[in-house]
Design a protein around this motif. Structure first.
Motif, PDB file in Angstrom:
ATOM      1  N   VAL A  25       0.892  -1.104  -0.009  1.00 55.13           N
ATOM      2  CA  VAL A  25       0.144   0.059   0.094  1.00 55.13           C
ATOM      3  C   VAL A  25       1.069   1.142  -0.046  1.00 55.13           C
ATOM      4  O   VAL A  25       0.397   2.329  -0.696  1.00 55.13           O
ATOM      5  CB  VAL A  25      -0.999  -0.124   1.240  1.00 55.13           C
ATOM      6  CG1 VAL A  25      -1.942   1.335   1.275  1.00 55.13           C
ATOM      7  CG2 VAL A  25      -1.725  -1.229   1.263  1.00 55.13           C
ATOM      8  N   PHE A  26       2.032   1.189   0.599  1.00 58.03           N
ATOM      9  CA  PHE A  26       2.708   2.568   0.721  1.00 58.03           C
ATOM     10  C   PHE A  26       4.265   2.412   0.411  1.00 58.03           C
ATOM     11  O   PHE A  26       4.830   3.245  -0.364  1.00 58.03           O
ATOM     12  CB  PHE A  26       2.626   2.990   2.330  1.00 58.03           C
ATOM     13  CG  PHE A  26       3.588   4.166   2.775  1.00 58.03           C
ATOM     14  CD1 PHE A  26       3.213   5.330   2.076  1.00 58.03           C
ATOM     15  CD2 PHE A  26       4.826   3.975   3.605  1.00 58.03           C
ATOM     16  CE1 PHE A  26       4.108   6.231   2.432  1.00 58.03           C
ATOM     17  CE2 PHE A  26       5.556   5.039   3.517  1.00 58.03           C
ATOM     18  CZ  PHE A  26       5.362   6.294   3.156  1.00 58.03           C
ATOM     19  N   GLY A  27       4.888   1.406   0.779  1.00 63.58           N
ATOM     20  CA  GLY A  27       6.402   1.195   0.161  1.00 63.58           C
ATOM     21  C   GLY A  27       6.678   1.187  -1.070  1.00 63.58           C
ATOM     22  O   GLY A  27       7.300   1.995  -1.581  1.00 63.58           O
ATOM     23  N   ILE A  28       6.198   0.289  -1.764  1.00 60.51           N
ATOM     24  CA  ILE A  28       6.404   0.011  -3.257  1.00 60.51           C
ATOM     25  C   ILE A  28       5.940   1.420  -4.224  1.00 60.51           C
ATOM     26  O   ILE A  28       6.680   2.114  -4.862  1.00 60.51           O
ATOM     27  CB  ILE A  28       5.825  -1.131  -3.902  1.00 60.51           C
ATOM     28  CG1 ILE A  28       6.404  -2.204  -3.296  1.00 60.51           C
ATOM     29  CG2 ILE A  28       6.036  -1.251  -5.567  1.00 60.51           C
ATOM     30  CD1 ILE A  28       5.845  -3.762  -3.828  1.00 60.51           C
ATOM     31  N   LEU A 414      13.348  -2.887  12.600  1.00 63.87           N
ATOM     32  CA  LEU A 414      11.860  -3.352  11.997  1.00 63.87           C
ATOM     33  C   LEU A 414      11.000  -2.319  12.891  1.00 63.87           C
ATOM     34  O   LEU A 414       9.826  -1.888  12.052  1.00 63.87           O
ATOM     35  CB  LEU A 414      11.474  -4.909  12.523  1.00 63.87           C
ATOM     36  CG  LEU A 414      12.529  -5.768  11.964  1.00 63.87           C
ATOM     37  CD1 LEU A 414      11.851  -7.259  12.218  1.00 63.87           C
ATOM     38  CD2 LEU A 414      12.094  -5.781  10.401  1.00 63.87           C
ATOM     39  N   THR A 415      10.990  -1.924  13.878  1.00 66.86           N
ATOM     40  CA  THR A 415      10.168  -0.862  14.606  1.00 66.86           C
ATOM     41  C   THR A 415      10.143   0.514  13.811  1.00 66.86           C
ATOM     42  O   THR A 415       9.225   0.824  13.705  1.00 66.86           O
ATOM     43  CB  THR A 415      10.670  -0.765  16.083  1.00 66.86           C
ATOM     44  OG1 THR A 415      10.554  -1.908  16.723  1.00 66.86           O
ATOM     45  CG2 THR A 415       9.598   0.352  16.589  1.00 66.86           C
ATOM     46  N   MET A 416      11.262   0.896  13.318  1.00 66.28           N
ATOM     47  CA  MET A 416      11.445   2.150  12.562  1.00 66.28           C
ATOM     48  C   MET A 416      10.847   2.061  11.335  1.00 66.28           C
ATOM     49  O   MET A 416      10.142   3.016  10.918  1.00 66.28           O
ATOM     50  CB  MET A 416      13.089   2.190  12.348  1.00 66.28           C
ATOM     51  CG  MET A 416      13.011   3.695  11.701  1.00 66.28           C
ATOM     52  SD  MET A 416      14.918   3.893  11.317  1.00 66.28           S
ATOM     53  CE  MET A 416      15.244   2.698  10.262  1.00 66.28           C
ATOM     54  N   VAL A 417      10.893   0.665  10.767  1.00 69.15           N
ATOM     55  CA  VAL A 417      10.076   0.762   9.312  1.00 69.15           C
ATOM     56  C   VAL A 417       8.608   0.626   9.406  1.00 69.15           C
ATOM     57  O   VAL A 417       8.023   1.576   8.866  1.00 69.15           O
ATOM     58  CB  VAL A 417      10.519  -0.583   8.728  1.00 69.15           C
ATOM     59  CG1 VAL A 417       9.787  -0.966   7.564  1.00 69.15           C
ATOM     60  CG2 VAL A 417      12.057  -0.677   8.541  1.00 69.15           C
ATOM     61  N   ILE A 422       4.055   7.165  10.445  1.00 76.81           N
ATOM     62  CA  ILE A 422       3.360   8.066  11.456  1.00 76.81           C
ATOM     63  C   ILE A 422       4.426   9.112  11.994  1.00 76.81           C
ATOM     64  O   ILE A 422       4.076   9.865  12.701  1.00 76.81           O
ATOM     65  CB  ILE A 422       2.890   7.379  12.598  1.00 76.81           C
ATOM     66  CG1 ILE A 422       3.725   6.481  13.446  1.00 76.81           C
ATOM     67  CG2 ILE A 422       1.580   6.445  12.053  1.00 76.81           C
ATOM     68  CD1 ILE A 422       3.083   5.876  14.815  1.00 76.81           C
ATOM     69  N   THR A 423       5.695   8.865  11.279  1.00 65.09           N
ATOM     70  CA  THR A 423       6.823   9.595  11.599  1.00 65.09           C
ATOM     71  C   THR A 423       7.271  10.657  10.257  1.00 65.09           C
ATOM     72  O   THR A 423       8.285  11.465  10.552  1.00 65.09           O
ATOM     73  CB  THR A 423       8.199   8.987  12.120  1.00 65.09           C
ATOM     74  OG1 THR A 423       8.213   7.977  10.955  1.00 65.09           O
ATOM     75  CG2 THR A 423       7.740   8.264  13.447  1.00 65.09           C
ATOM     76  N   ILE A 424       6.661  10.748   9.367  1.00 69.51           N
ATOM     77  CA  ILE A 424       6.727  11.539   8.125  1.00 69.51           C
ATOM     78  C   ILE A 424       5.593  12.124   7.921  1.00 69.51           C
ATOM     79  O   ILE A 424       4.430  12.061   8.244  1.00 69.51           O
ATOM     80  CB  ILE A 424       7.251  10.676   6.932  1.00 69.51           C
ATOM     81  CG1 ILE A 424       6.254   9.869   6.491  1.00 69.51           C
ATOM     82  CG2 ILE A 424       8.683  10.080   7.153  1.00 69.51           C
ATOM     83  CD1 ILE A 424       6.460   8.953   5.206  1.00 69.51           C
ATOM     84  N   PRO A 425       5.641  13.563   7.107  1.00 64.32           N
ATOM     85  CA  PRO A 425       4.540  14.369   6.711  1.00 64.32           C
ATOM     86  C   PRO A 425       3.398  13.547   6.092  1.00 64.32           C
ATOM     87  O   PRO A 425       3.612  12.754   5.403  1.00 64.32           O
ATOM     88  CB  PRO A 425       5.056  15.167   5.856  1.00 64.32           C
ATOM     89  CG  PRO A 425       6.693  15.565   6.258  1.00 64.32           C
ATOM     90  CD  PRO A 425       7.068  14.053   6.515  1.00 64.32           C
ATOM     91  N   SER A 426       2.327  13.882   6.850  1.00 66.86           N
ATOM     92  CA  SER A 426       1.138  12.992   6.251  1.00 66.86           C
ATOM     93  C   SER A 426       0.850  13.108   4.883  1.00 66.86           C
ATOM     94  O   SER A 426       0.081  12.450   4.396  1.00 66.86           O
ATOM     95  CB  SER A 426      -0.074  13.387   7.196  1.00 66.86           C
ATOM     96  OG  SER A 426      -0.379  14.750   7.111  1.00 66.86           O
TER      97      SER A 426
END
Length: 586
Positions: A25-28, A414-417, A422-426
């Motif tokens: 949904v988001f990474g690729i 893995l936690t950072m990924v 929720i840690t980058i601009p929406s």
């Protein structure tokens, strides 16, 4: 087949569902967007050059940075003394203040923005009050300007700053300041030398988090600001709605993301805060030498004063306590008043919103429950929220359980990924999710919105459940396995009952996060689905319908219900005596 079964039992295997959703949904899609911004496969910086070659784009970029820095600085200036006073208060007062701050933080940002539109508008509370008192003859322009944007941004981000600081300050040993005072240090010196250095991690993490979120602000500047107060998120959203040129949108999004990433690296690197030029080091050493000389000359006087005050009865002035109490009261007043005003105004009997109401009426609540467009949007939001809660809680709990069993270095990565959305601009998350759902053919569908909301909600569930798992005694699981219980039986009969409060809290928070989402929903819903926050936002942009006040009042209850649910599950799961291991032989 055996390999897949072993993978499913491993800690990494339990993270596969979460990473699968994030990747598809988001990474690729975000990688595709980055490659498009570089004109792949030609790979050039022409889109970035075009962005910086347009003076209006550069102005919006610097304006975004300026507004984010200013809002972060104001939050830190107000939030640090507030957090310090909260930590210094008694246990009961501290708990009450933290709960009030949590309620404000969990209240819909859209509702709080709407509250300031009502308060600062031409017919708002402040202008009406000043007109009634005869202080002004025409309404003051309190809204649709930069000051109104700062008021709204600080109101939304200040609770996050306070909670970040409180979480660090609670771990600081309070006896250090007492020890400094016993050695003759004044209160300010004891705070500056003993407490402040230990609280700097909270300052760094809180400021970094607030700044990154401010970079992606879209609703508040658009609702409270004028045409000259647009931020880069508004610019990106306009690009998506008008041309949808992936190359240009990607360049704008990754410029914003690059700023957030650079600040994250600087904020997480302690050495970045140290002065590197030799000239500055020499100046600091010379200042330190001068300070030591002054201290040597003043040492006899300070020793005499300390000896004289050593055995005096505690007669400290009560003025600092009074000032501190007034300061915290004003901050809580600022955080809670807008919501209270909207709730009171929602019962107004007039044709327009007014405070104080001229009469009591439920007409705006009746308008909400009798209008199919309103209660239909609320029903859609309920359906999507429940779907997000179920999906996020299931996947997030598995991921948290797998992370708790992973080695520390792998666990951190893995936690950072998982927490990336929720840690980058929406707005960057919204664009990437939009591209992902286009590929899946889910734009304008409820399953698509559920997936879009879940990529952020999973992170919240992982954080809460991981915190609960950290307090779990591993010997209980080992004892269950020693009694021939399998991994699944141990998890369902021992682990899950003990972490139930965290699971329920994560589920309710995931629901609230979905119910409040506007930016991602506005991009992926198409024209077929209108959630309640999206309808509120559209009405705020075109007309100030008093029905919004009733909706805002109902949404204000959500964080209260979340805290009640969390407290009830914690209270029911607390041990009343020695906890016995469940009977696994059933």
């Amino acid at each position: 087949m055996e390999t897949l079964r072993n993978l499913g039992r491993s800690p990494i295997g339990l993270n596969l569902p979460a990473f699968g959703i994030l990747l598809v949904v988001f990474g690729i899609p975000i990688v595709r967007l980055f490659l498009a911004s570089l004109n792949a496969p030609a790979f050039s910086l022409i889109n970035y050059q075009a962005f910086f070659g347009e003076p209006s784009n550069v102005r919006v970029l610097f304006q975004t940075i300026e507004m984010s820095v200013t809002a972060t600085a104001i939050c830190l200036i107000i939030g640090y003394p507030t957090a310090f006073l909260i930590v210094a208060a008694s246990a009961q007062v501290r708990t009450a203040l933290i709960v009030l701050t949590m309620i404000t933080y969990l209240t819909s940002a859209l509702v709080r923005t709407y509250a300031w539109v009502v308060i600062l508008g031409d017919r708002g509370l402040i202008n009406n009050l000043m007109l009634d008192l005869g202080l002004i003859s025409i309404p003051l322009p309190l809204v649709y300007n930069r000051m109104a944007v700062y008021i709204g941004m600080v109101h939304i981000m200040l609770p996050l700053m306070i909670l970040s600081l409180v979480s660090v300050m609670l771990g600081v040993d309070k006896s250090l300041m007492a020890a400094a005072r016993s050695m003759g240090a004044r209160p300010l010196a004891a705070f500056w030398r003993a407490f402040l250095p230990l609280s700097l991690p909270g300052v760094r993490s809180g400021s970094l988090l607030v700044f990154i979120i401010c970079l992606g602000f879209y609703i508040t500047p658009a609702a409270l600001g004028g045409l000259r107060d647009a931020m880069l998120a508004t610019f990106i959203a306009a690009q998506v709605e008008s041309s949808f040129d992936m190359a240009q949108i990607g360049a704008s999004a990754f410029i914003l993301l690059g700023i957030a990433g650079a600040l994250s690296i600087l904020g997480l690197d302690p050495s970045s805060a140290q002065p590197s030029p030799k000239s500055w080091c020499r100046r600091l050493r010379s200042i330190g030498a001068l300070k030591r000389i002054v201290h040597e000359f003043s040492a006899p006087r300070r020793a005499k004063r300390w000896t004289a005050q050593l055995y005096q009865a505690g007669g400290e002035s009560r003025l600092p306590k009074i000032v501190g109490t007034m300061f915290v009261t004003l901050v809580m007043f600022y955080l809670l008043l807008p919501g209270v005003i909207v709730i009171v105004m929602s019962f107004s009997a007039g044709r327009f919103l007014e405070f104080p109401p001229s009469g009591f009426s439920l007409q705006w609540y009746h308008s909400f429950f009798s209008d199919p467009s309103w209660y239909g949007a609320a029903w859609i939001s309920m359906q999507i929220g429940v779907g997000v809660a179920i999906l996020s809680t299931t996947v997030g709990t598995l991921a948290a359980f797998g992370l708790s069993r992973a080695v520390p270095r792998l666990r951190g990565f893995l936690t950072m990924v998982i927490l990336t959305p929720i840690t980058i601009p929406s707005i960057v998350v919204a664009v990437g999710t939009y591209l992902g759902l286009i590929k899946l053919g889910l734009i304008g569908s409820k399953p698509g919105i559920v997936l879009a909301h879940s990529i952020g909600s999973i992170g919240y569930v992982v954080v809460i459940v991981s915190a609960t798992l950290s307090n779990l005694d591993p010997r209980l699981e080992q004892a269950a396995k020693s009694m021939r219980a399998g991994p699944l039986q141990t998890f369902t009969r021992v682990t899950l009952p003990l972490i139930r409060p965290g699971v329920i809290g994560g589920a309710v928070l995931a629901f609230i996060h979905s119910f409040d989402e506007v930016i991602i929903t506005s991009l992926v819903s198409g024209f077929a689905i209108r959630t309640l926050p999206l309808k509120m936002w559209e009405n705020m942009r075109h007309e100030i319908d008093p029905t919004i006040a009733a909706v805002a009042s109902l949404l204000t209850l959500l964080p209260v219900l979340w805290l009640i649910a969390l407290y009830v599950t914690w209270w029911r799961s607390r041990p009343e005596g020695p906890r016995a291991l469940p009977n696994l032989a059933k």
